[in-house]
Design a protein around this motif. Structure first.
Motif, PDB file in Angstrom:
ATOM      1  N   SER A  61     -75.341   0.845  67.417  1.00  0.00           N
ATOM      2  CA  SER A  61     -74.413   0.985  68.554  1.00  0.00           C
ATOM      3  C   SER A  61     -74.731   2.270  69.104  1.00  0.00           C
ATOM      4  N   THR A  83     -71.719   1.624  76.599  1.00  0.00           N
ATOM      5  CA  THR A  83     -71.861   1.462  75.488  1.00  0.00           C
ATOM      6  C   THR A  83     -72.887   0.257  75.060  1.00  0.00           C
ATOM      7  N   TYR A 134     -74.157  -2.578  71.782  1.00  0.00           N
ATOM      8  CA  TYR A 134     -73.760  -3.017  70.389  1.00  0.00           C
ATOM      9  C   TYR A 134     -74.805  -3.974  70.013  1.00  0.00           C
ATOM     10  N   LYS A 144     -71.134  -7.039  67.421  1.00  0.00           N
ATOM     11  CA  LYS A 144     -70.604  -7.296  68.819  1.00  0.00           C
ATOM     12  C   LYS A 144     -69.131  -8.023  68.362  1.00  0.00           C
TER      13      LYS A 144
END
Length: 126
Positions: free
Chosen positions: A49, A58, A60, A65
């Motif tokens: 991440s 952001t 992931y 996720k």
């Protein structure tokens, strides 16, 4: 001394949760994006991440996720990784890395991060 220090690792049962911290000392994280990586035993380090310097963006990996959440508190000079529904195969040493561009990117081992932490061990019991 400029350094990143990870903490919060430990032993966790399947389905359990941990919150990792990545604290900076000797510099301010305000302008740095932060990435989290993990390295399972005998395997290569992989990106998990990342978060932009402001926290507004952001990233992931698909494998985490919906279960992991990255966040930051610039006032505390710390970035967090909340890990829920942990799986035994997620046993690894977890590392954070700082990127002075401040932009969120897919965490990649070939990328030149400015600073790395020493890692914190997360062990999933089975």
């Amino acid at each position: 001394q400029v350094q990143l220090v990870e903490s919060g690792g430990g032993l966790v049962q399947p389905g359990g949760s941990l919150r990792l911290s990545c604290a900076a000392s000797g510099f301010t994280l305000d302008y740095f994006a932060i990435a989290w990586f993990r390295q399972p035993p005998g395997k290569e380090r992989e990106g998990v991440s990342s978060i932009s310097h402001s926290g507004g963006s952001t990233y992931y990996a698909d494998s985490v996720k919906g279960r992991f959440t990255i966040s930051r508190d610039n006032a505390k000079n710390t970035v967090y990784l909340q890990m829920n529904s942990l799986k035994p195969e997620e046993t690894a040493v977890y590392y954070c890395a700082a990127d002075s561009t401040g932009r969120v990117t897919m965490p990649t081992m070939g990328y030149e991060y400015d600073y790395w932490g020493q890692g914190t061990q997360v062990t999933g019991s089975s």
